[in-house]
Design an enzyme around this catalytic site. Sequence first.
Site, PDB file in Angstrom:
ATOM      1  N   LYS A   8      -4.890  -8.541 -14.678  1.00 13.66           N
ATOM      2  CA  LYS A   8      -5.611  -8.543 -13.414  1.00 13.66           C
ATOM      3  C   LYS A   8      -6.880  -7.680 -13.539  1.00 13.66           C
ATOM      4  CE  LYS A   8      -4.670  -7.818  -8.585  1.00 13.66           C
ATOM      5  NZ  LYS A   8      -4.463  -6.682  -7.750  1.00 13.66           N
TER       6      LYS A   8
ATOM      7  N   LYS B 202     -10.961  -2.002 -11.811  1.00 13.59           N
ATOM      8  CA  LYS B 202     -11.990  -1.019 -12.181  1.00 13.59           C
ATOM      9  C   LYS B 202     -11.389   0.082 -13.044  1.00 13.59           C
ATOM     10  CE  LYS B 202     -15.257  -2.126  -8.926  1.00 13.59           C
ATOM     11  NZ  LYS B 202     -16.048  -2.240  -7.906  1.00 13.59           N
TER      12      LYS B 202
ATOM     13  N   LYS C 160       0.838  -1.214   0.000  1.00 15.97           N
ATOM     14  CA  LYS C 160       0.000   0.000   0.000  1.00 15.97           C
ATOM     15  C   LYS C 160       0.866   1.255   0.000  1.00 15.97           C
ATOM     16  CE  LYS C 160      -4.460  -1.353   0.598  1.00 15.97           C
ATOM     17  NZ  LYS C 160      -5.047  -1.937   1.782  1.00 15.97           N
TER      18      LYS C 160
END
Length: 323
Positions: free
Chosen positions: A191, A194, A112
Amino acid sequence: MKKRIFSGMRPTGRLHIGNYLGALQNWVNMQDEFDCVYCVVDIHALTSLEDNSQLNRLTREMVMDIMAGGIDPQKSILFVQSHVPEVAELNTYLSMITPLSWLLRVPTFKEKVKLQPHNVNYGLVGYPVLMAADILLYKAEAVPVGQDQLPHLELTREIVRRFNTRFSPVFPEPEGRLTDFPIVQGLDGEKMSKQTGNLIELAITAQETTKKIMGAVTDPSRKFRSDPGNPDICNVYRLHGYFNSEEVNEIAGNCRNATIGCVDCKKRLAEKMNQELEPIRERRRELEQQPELVNQVLSEGAEKAGMIARKTMDEVRRVMGLA
Ligand code: SF4
């Protein structure tokens, strides 16, 4: 007594077929065997969300997809994480007993940080503690996880051992219920994401679904209809495996000996996929027309979850010397 399980989904908007095959079908299948607590984890979304004005809408979109996909609020508790604020309190208390070193070694934290270097907030590093609070607040005994998620659950188990040893045995050590989460690739073979739009959302129309499938990447070495194909490297073939299991072997054979072309193969997949998804879309459309029903489900879900949470927190405060 059924075992209690907890599972949550981050409100990233409408569910797509990857979520459906990887999580939602599993949630639905567990409803009779377990005492299920299912949650849309909107607080978790705050660690990375850029536009908070959309959060409420995204949460409701997800709740409607979950209900349309077969989660029955009469059988399972379905609620939104922030509607039971005790989770924030438990998160605070668990933070006090969780060494920072445990959190810094979590691989997803490092990932992250790379993904959002401009926003490395405190919530990011504490994410696994909030996850533990989600599970422990409801005293879940099992959590459905994929093999790759076992280390996260182990951290929750470590927190439980530490808490129970230091104070009193309040929490069960949740077991991982190993589940086969299929990795569903996007229509371009990459992968699912969105951002790239390479996915199929559950709520889109049959026509839109067909259009998306017709544009999917197949075996790139198959240039002409007469070329034999290799289904093993074709994502359309993989999707046949999920939505058209009765014909999947035949499709593989026909692909290898070039008796089916990719256009026909995709049309067949679209037909099967639309057949399976149509009842979900129908229920989704009905739910969109009934916002009060969604409100009621969420309010009853929060009430049921809150009853468990308040009981747990009474115990937690008492053993920690806070009450
Ligand atoms: Fe893929 Fe079907 Fe084309 Fe074979 S025939 S390459 S399985 S789309």
